[in-house]
Design a protein around this motif. Structure first.
Motif, short mmCIF file in Angstrom:
data_model
loop_
_atom_site.label_atom_id
_atom_site.label_comp_id
_atom_site.label_asym_id
_atom_site.label_seq_id
_atom_site.Cartn_x
_atom_site.Cartn_y
_atom_site.Cartn_z
N CYS A 79 0.83 -1.20 0.00
CA CYS A 79 0.00 0.00 0.00
C CYS A 79 0.87 1.26 0.00
O CYS A 79 1.27 1.73 -1.06
CB CYS A 79 -0.88 -0.11 1.23
N GLY A 112 -4.49 3.94 3.62
CA GLY A 112 -5.55 3.03 3.23
C GLY A 112 -6.43 2.65 4.38
O GLY A 112 -7.33 3.39 4.78
N HIS A 113 -6.17 1.49 4.98
CA HIS A 113 -6.95 0.99 6.10
C HIS A 113 -6.98 2.02 7.22
O HIS A 113 -6.03 2.78 7.43
CB HIS A 113 -6.30 -0.28 6.63
N ARG A 126 -10.09 0.15 -7.55
CA ARG A 126 -11.22 -0.26 -6.71
C ARG A 126 -12.52 0.25 -7.32
O ARG A 126 -12.59 1.38 -7.77
CB ARG A 126 -11.06 0.34 -5.32
#
Ligand code: MGD
Ligand code: MGD
Ligand code: MO
Length: 778
Positions: A186, A408-409, A651
């Motif tokens: 990532c 990201g997360h 995505r």
């Protein structure tokens, strides 16, 4: 787009947000949730007393009292708070062989896991197992390995600071630094690249800086889908007439215009706010060319201005006082030909010069970027060129300016801060020695790619995963799946069933855990965890919902259980820590002094900001200076073959990484399917293809260098307004095209966003019914 109607493909004319978003939330909720759980849940998202949204790492505004509406946040919450359950009776009736045939969408769609389960080869099913027994087997499996470096410990970025801290402590006491984590796939290019540039591996801006900036550059990220709350920030900036320059091969609706569901007048009048003032469709992988072109323009304009006795374009005072390497950078950009810049970027010189002039005119500039920058062969260099651009005008470490990697997360940054790293530094090791009195392993361990290669080669035999869906997230689907099936022990701590769990080892165990939304009660009562967002703000998160099953346990409790069962002579009081998370935070503070007064500081609404030295122009490099760093050429080892195209994986609006919420990608006009490939009409025509044709995508060059032909077949071509020469398809469907060996040489980040391919008419016979979603057939 051509006139011919292709099923499931239309144009979407509306702005991002608006009624489309409200409708999507209503559908997501009605699909997943029991009403009572839902209404309690959504009002607690990102509230001082509630839980942190598991959707993304964009920070919350200071005044967190008003609920900020976010379509994809609502999807993330409802997906976790679903009323659906996958119980032991279901597992008893469905063999793993049968489960394997379900799509990824269907697997997670079964609902929340309810019991610890262990695989039984006799019946080919997962059977319930008691927690104690599961821990006993895991402890036995780990102790049986001749060397702790034969086990891999994966972390996905949803884990809280408390869970991640206990996890790294356990793994280090066990004796290895094998910490593959989702960050390796990532923002590793940021974590590796930025410290060399500016001494800090994190973003330097805060949310308030967006109120003071004079220009924003958005490079390679899609906030309308992946960081939707950022649209409110961009909207405010646009209303202040701040130019927003977008550099992205695809026209992303959220970067074009936005109707804020927070603003009734906008909703009722159907008005929208434009986001990008300038939108440049760069060729995939052309960012270094754009950035070097912009810097070249700035250097040349600066020389002209100085000769004419006008104010300089560059901040020479800042450069002299704070940086090293400027002269070499000037030489590098002056040696870069415009013809090469135009060829590699797909943009014209005047376009790039215009972007640079916006940068030069603005007093304070923020550059935001995402996976479009990091997931390349040159990911680290891409990040460093962004830092160069900012340093040229002193745009780091002052109000309204800075670098803004979009993490990201929701807690991927925090996990790193509390020790999830395969390359521990001296401070981390010393902190562990000081606090616990054992000697942590100092040799570097495996990152994500290295871990799969070690498993593939039989050097690693156990995999413990704290969340995630590693095998599906990684490149080289076939090779990765094959590798995972060679393990002796596979343990997954998870909320929902996914394909990684079905890649059976000799012993396979699934441990179901509480999610963010759920009440976590331990020996000392209800607990809160903490998370760190993209802007280094640390705050508390406390779930409120009744757990999906009485057998669920918290991640810290599970990690403590595995540790106790594995380490008979442990120096850590696991039970005490798991019984009171305040004590875990006290220990985090002991190991990492940056967390001083942790429990007090996190107790205030909104939490506190961890210091980022570069934000204060404290350059934590060995020379105590920021560095201008050079990138090798423009695309020398990243070219497509004659007649080839460059593919990127993206995505959809209805997915969260490998979690597929639905089969629509509303803003891109896709309904009910994911088997599509976006191409420019001229690239289709050049191959004798047209909109709607069935095509095969064949990997070329470095992704077949090992002699394996990697391909994805039978997808549908969609004529799209993407940069010429560039192709896009969804992740994870595209992962089969990328070999494990292909990654950024500095950071190990797989090249998910630059895959050289050939596109041809499909040789696969058309299926009778259109497949809704690729089921992995390996
Ligand atoms: N709803 C939702 N939210 C999420 C996630 C999710 O899957 N769903 N995932 C989370 C995670 S883990 C992450 S890392 C982030 C990801 O957030 P993003 O970084 O926004 O994610 P991507 O969809 O991978 O793609 C980024 C953008 O890069 C562009 N791009 C592709 N190649 C290039 C290139 O060569 N150059 C440039 N300039 N642009 C390029 C694509 O067109 C796309 O618009 O979001 C987080 N938030
Ligand atoms: N081709 C391609 N591949 C990519 C990318 C890309 O852009 N293109 N992006 C990469 C990126 S940026 C990332 S971050 C990775 C993502 O890789 P991962 O983080 O490994 O994948 P996720 O899909 O986020 O993991 C989903 C699973 O997490 C589990 N889960 C959800 N919530 C929780 C929880 O609270 N606790 C626990 N223990 N488990 C939970 C569920 O079981 C769910 O099935 O993928 C990478 N792969
Ligand atoms: Mo990510």
């Amino acid at each position: 787009m051509s006139d011919e109607r292709v099923p499931g493909i239309d144009e979407y004319d509306s702005p991002a947000g608006g009624w489309g978003a409200l409708g999507a939330v209503a559908r997501a909720l009605s699909g997943q949730m029991a009403l009572a759980r839902e209404s309690i849940a959504l009002h607690k998202v990102n509230q001082p007393e509630g839980f942190d949204c598991p959707g993304c790492a964009w920070p919350d505004p200071k005044e967190t009292s008003s609920f900020e509406f976010c379509e994809n946040g609502a999807k993330a919450v409802s997906w976790e708070a679903t009323a659906k359950r996958v119980r032991p009776e279901f597992f008893a009736k469905n063999t793993v062989t049968d489960l394997w045939k379900l799509s990824d969408y269907a697997l997670e769609g079964l609902g929340r896991l309810t019991h610890p389960m262990a695989y039984d080869p006799g019946t080919d099913t997962f059977q319930p197992v008691a927690w104690d027994e599961a821990f006993r087997r895991i402890g036995e499996g780990l102790r049986a390995l001749p060397d702790p470096n034969m086990a891999e410990f994966y972390t996905s970025g949803r884990a809280s600071n408390e869970a991640a801290f206990l996890y790294q402590l356990f793994v280090r006491e066990y004796g290895t630094n094998n910490f593959p984590d989702c960050s390796n796939m990532c923002h590793e290019a940021t974590s590796v690249g930025l410290p060399k540039s500016v001494g800090s591996g994190k973003g330097t801006v805060t949310l308030e800086d967006f109120d003071h900036c004079d220009a924003i550059f958005c490079i390679g990220h899609n906030p309308g889908t992946n960081h939707p709350r950022m649209l409110s920030t961009l909207r405010e900036a646009s209303l202040r007439n701040v130019p927003i320059v977008v550099i992205n091969p695809m026209p992303e609706r959220g970067l074009e215009r936005f109707t804020s569901p927070q603003h009734p007048v906008e909703m009722l009048t159907g008005k929208s706010v434009r986001i990008a003032s300038t939108y440049y469709k760069v060729k995939i992988g052309g960012d270094v060319a754009v950035l070097k072109g912009m810097m070249r323009y700035l250097v040349e304009e600066d020389a002209i201005a100085r000769q004419a006795g006008l104010p300089p374009v560059l901040d020479h005072e800042f450069i002299a006082a704070n940086t090293l390497g400027f002269d070499a950078l000037v030489q590098d950009v002056l040696n870069t030909d415009w013809a090469d810049i135009e060829r590699c970027s797909g943009l014209t010189r005047s376009e790039i010069e215009y972007a640079a002039s916006i940068y030069a005119k603005a007093k304070a500039v923020i550059v935001c970027y995402g996976m479009g920058i990091t997931q390349h062969q040159h990911g680290t260099e891409n990040v460093q060129q962004i830092a160069n651009l900012l340093l040229m005008r002193g745009n780091i470490g002052r109000e309204g300016a800075g670098i803004c990697p979009l993490r990201g997360h929701s807690n991927v940054q925090g996990d790193r801060t509390v020790g999830i790293t395969e390359k521990p530094n001296a401070e981390l090791n010393e902190g562990i020695r000081r606090t616990y009195g054992f000697e942590p392993p100092v040799a570097h361990g495996h990152d994500a790619v290295a871990s799969i290669i070690a498993i593939r080669e039989g050097r690693s035999k156990a995999m413990i995963a704290l969340g995630g869906n590693l095998a599906v997230a990684m490149p080289d689907t076939e090779e990765t799946f094959m590798a995972m099936r060679k393990l002796d022990l596979a343990v997954h701590i998870a909320t929902k069933l996914n394909r990684s769990h079905l890649l059976l080892a000799k012993e396979s165990i699934i441990l179901p855990c509480l999610g963010r939304t759920e009440l976590d009660v331990q020996a000392t009562g209800p607990q809160a965890v903490t998370v760190e967002d993209s802007m280094s703000m640390v705050h508390a998160s406390a779930g409120t919902l009744k757990p999906a099953s009485e057998h669920l346990r918290s991640e810290p409790w599970i990690v403590a259980g595995i540790a106790k069962a594995t380490l008979p002579h442990t120096r850590v009081d696991w039970e005490r820590l798991a019984g009171d998370y305040n004590l875990i935070r006290d220990d985090i503070e002991k190991v990492f002094p940056i967390f001083y007064d942790f429990n007090q500081r996190v107790n205030v609404p909104g939490g506190f900001r961890l210091r980022v030295a570069a934000s204060e122009r404290d350059w934590a490099t060995p020379e105590k200076r920021a560095h201008f760093l050079l990138a090798r050429g423009l695309d020398e080892d990243d070219r497509v073959e004659e007649g080839g195209l460059m593919l990127t994986t993206i995505r959809s609006h209805d997915q969260y990484n490998t979690t597929i919420y639905g089969l629509n990608d509303r803003y891109r006009g896709v309904t009910g399917r994911r088997d599509v490939v976006f191409l420019h009409a001229s690239d289709l025509a050049a191959r004798g293809l047209k909109h709607g044709d069935r095509i095969d995508i064949l990997a070329t060059g470095r992704n077949i260098a090992d002699g394996r032909q990697r391909a994805v077949r039978g997808f549908t071509a969609v004529a799209y307004d993407i940069a010429e020469g560039s192709v896009a398809m969804y992740y994870p469907e595209g992962n089969a095209l990328i070999s494990l060996e292909n990654h950024d040489s500095h950071s190990g980040t797989p090249t998910y966003k630059s895959v050289p391919v050939r596109v041809v008419a499909s040789t696969e016979p058309a299926p009778k019914t259109r497949r809704p979603h690729t089921a992995h057939a390996t």
